[in-house]
Design a protein around this motif. Structure first.
Motif, PDB file in Angstrom:
ATOM      1  N   ALA A  18      34.806  37.865  36.300  1.00 56.25           N
ATOM      2  CA  ALA A  18      33.412  38.030  36.715  1.00 56.25           C
ATOM      3  C   ALA A  18      32.477  38.186  35.523  1.00 56.25           C
ATOM      4  O   ALA A  18      31.282  37.890  35.629  1.00 56.25           O
ATOM      5  CB  ALA A  18      33.286  39.244  37.635  1.00 56.25           C
ATOM      6  N   ARG A  19      33.025  38.614  34.388  1.00 54.62           N
ATOM      7  CA  ARG A  19      32.191  38.805  33.190  1.00 54.62           C
ATOM      8  C   ARG A  19      32.188  37.593  32.265  1.00 54.62           C
ATOM      9  O   ARG A  19      31.490  37.588  31.244  1.00 54.62           O
ATOM     10  CB  ARG A  19      32.688  40.027  32.408  1.00 54.62           C
ATOM     11  N   ASP A  42      28.626  28.211  36.807  1.00 57.45           N
ATOM     12  CA  ASP A  42      28.836  29.348  37.705  1.00 57.45           C
ATOM     13  C   ASP A  42      29.844  29.026  38.798  1.00 57.45           C
ATOM     14  O   ASP A  42      30.709  29.849  39.121  1.00 57.45           O
ATOM     15  CB  ASP A  42      27.506  29.760  38.348  1.00 57.45           C
ATOM     16  N   ARG A  77      33.402  29.193  37.561  1.00 62.60           N
ATOM     17  CA  ARG A  77      33.860  30.577  37.422  1.00 62.60           C
ATOM     18  C   ARG A  77      34.200  31.165  38.781  1.00 62.60           C
ATOM     19  O   ARG A  77      35.197  31.889  38.927  1.00 62.60           O
ATOM     20  CB  ARG A  77      32.787  31.432  36.731  1.00 62.60           C
ATOM     21  N   ASP A  78      33.396  30.846  39.790  1.00 69.92           N
ATOM     22  CA  ASP A  78      33.671  31.353  41.146  1.00 69.92           C
ATOM     23  C   ASP A  78      35.015  30.842  41.659  1.00 69.92           C
ATOM     24  O   ASP A  78      35.762  31.578  42.321  1.00 69.92           O
ATOM     25  CB  ASP A  78      32.553  30.947  42.101  1.00 69.92           C
ATOM     26  N   HIS A 131      37.717  32.757  39.928  1.00 76.39           N
ATOM     27  CA  HIS A 131      37.745  34.120  40.456  1.00 76.39           C
ATOM     28  C   HIS A 131      38.476  34.175  41.793  1.00 76.39           C
ATOM     29  O   HIS A 131      39.148  35.174  42.111  1.00 76.39           O
ATOM     30  CB  HIS A 131      36.302  34.616  40.609  1.00 76.39           C
TER      31      HIS A 131
END
Length: 475
Positions: A363-364, A373, A376-377, A380
């Motif tokens: 998340a960082r 983004d 990254r999601d 995650h």
């Protein structure tokens, strides 16, 4: 070895720079244009919208890259298919040609409203809807699909994979699934579910379907503006087969992409072609389409692949295999049980600590144009799934073993051995155990969906959407 092909040396920024440089050079050389912007699109394959100017006028193209784990031939195949369709007045984007860096082909950009990416992880968060205008475009699409099916098979014989059209009913019905099944065998991506589905497909070939036609393979995908169909898209699994395969695609894609009233679409197709739709054959090809799509999801999990979408593969695997079982149950006329309940989670301290740490650190992670983004999601979401899986793994494996032991009479205590036993049973099954096998596979897929969602079956979650029936509507 370049950054595009080596997982050991791969660098996102370098990859982006190489792609943009290659695209810029290609546009200048082949289109006489100056690139003003490139935007990578959210898909599981690299694609870019490229805007460029020629003599002060702005234009745009789509640069369509390859799926992870696919060869260059696969992408060239799609380009050649679209070029053949364009030559036969099918409404596809104009194909400009091939580029080597990145490996991609270039087509006209179609300006339209945003199209749902057709991915389950996005549909869960933002379910797709069907506007009145899009529905009218859907009906018009059936006219275009009929035109696609009417293109003579001879127009595609120069394309290697389509050069020898199938002739027998079995070859027409099974060619695509046999190829995908063998791909799963060679890559160790098959499992007991796909063993059963392929054996079932072989035993239930619609023997009266002996006409081979060009088919889109993943039908129902198109761009529209208002009620107008602007362009047909996505021919990467086009084939020569039964037109009813394409009709089955609508059931397979819905509701990830809202297809509306599917029986009404079939009635429109009947009106346009003047031929009745054989709904039991559509039901058969629903199983076939889902078998192919299901095995394909396993390739998403290749850890060596650059890019891709691991979590989408897991979501689709759980949903697709369950819905394939639902298609068989409808065709063979028996009910399935959805009354399953998650037990209390079993928290495993080491896995809880490690995965929670991964979630916090991911998340960082900083994002950029090279690592966006949404990427990254997706990253995650993997430890999120693993956290749930660790809490319910023992329940999942225990219930799956119990189901298999009841059918086979075995006394297995681990899932690997139990799976070997059920695969052996499938190999010798002559349909007597079909209903029991479907129930076992269905429960297994449903339990996996429950683990992914962390809930009991929820009809409001697309992950649990039951395959829309078509046979009862015809009675």
């Amino acid at each position: 070895m370049t950054a595009e092909t080596s997982s050991k040396t791969f660098d996102q920024d370098q990859f982006k720079a190489e792609c943009i440089a290659g695209i810029t050079d290609w546009v200048a050389e082949n289109l006489g244009g100056t690139v003003v912007s490139t935007k990578r699109l959210e898909r599981w394959r690299p694609q870019w919208k490229v805007s460029y100017t020629v003599d002060g006028q702005e234009h745009a193209v789509l640069v369509r890259g390859n799926r992870p784990n696919a060869g260059e031939h696969d992408l060239r195949f799609e380009m050649d298919v679209m070029a053949a369709l364009e030559a036969n007045d099918i409404r596809v984007p104009h194909i400009y040609g091939w580029m080597d860096t990145p490996k991609a082909f270039v087509m006209t950009w179609i300006d339209t409203e945003d199209r749902a990416p057709g991915m389950l992880h996005t549909a869960i968060e933002n379910p797709t809807t069907m506007s009145d205008e899009r529905w009218q475009a859907m009906l018009s699409y059936m006219d275009h699909l009929a035109q696609v099916h009417a293109v003579p098979v001879s127009e595609f014989t120069h394309i290697k994979s389509l050069s020898e059209p199938p002739e027998t009913a079995a070859d027409i019905a099974l060619r695509a699934t046999e190829r995908m099944y063998m791909a799963g065998v060679y890559t160790n991506n098959n499992d007991s579910v796909f063993e059963f589905l392929q054996h079932w497909l072989r035993r239930n070939v619609p023997e009266h379907r002996t006409k081979a036609s060009f088919i889109a393979g993943d039908a129902g995908q198109f761009m529209s503006a208002g009620t107008e169909v602007l362009a047909l898209l996505d021919f990467e699994i086009a084939n020569i087969g039964d037109t009813h395969w394409d009709l089955a695609c609508f059931r397979g894609r819905h509701p990830y992409e809202n297809m509306g009233d599917i029986p009404a679409l079939y009635r429109r197709y009947e009106e346009v072609t003047g031929e009745p739709v054989d709904l039991p054959v559509v039901a058969y090809h629903t199983v076939a389409f889902l078998q192919l799509a299901g095995i394909a999801t396993k390739f998403f999990g290749d850890p060596k692949a650059i890019g891709g979408n691991w979590i989408e593969g897991m979501l689709e695997y759980a949903s697709i295999t369950r819905r394939a079982c639902e298609a068989i149950a409808e065709l063979q006329g028996f009910e399935l049980d959805y009354d399953l309940t998650l037990p209390e989670p079993a928290f495993k301290s080491l896995e809880e600590s490690a995965l929670q740490k991964m979630l916090a650190d991911i998340a960082r992670l900083p994002t950029s144009s090279a690592f966006q983004d949404w990427e990254r999601d997706l990253l995650h979401a993997i430890p999120e799934f693993l956290l749930n899986h660790s809490r319910y793994r023992d329940w999942f494996e225990g219930e799956s073993i119990r189901d298999i032991n009841e059918l086979t009479g075995g006394r297995h205590t681990d899932l690997t051995a139990a799976d070997k036993a059920i695969v052996a049973l499938i190999a010798h099954n002559d349909s007597d155990d079909d209903e029991a096998l479907v129930r076992i596979m269905h429960h297994r897929s449903l339990r996996l969906s429950m683990i992914i969602a962390g809930t009991n079956p929820d009809p409001d979650n697309p992950l649990f959407h039951i395959l829309d029936p078509i046979l009862a509507a015809a009675d």
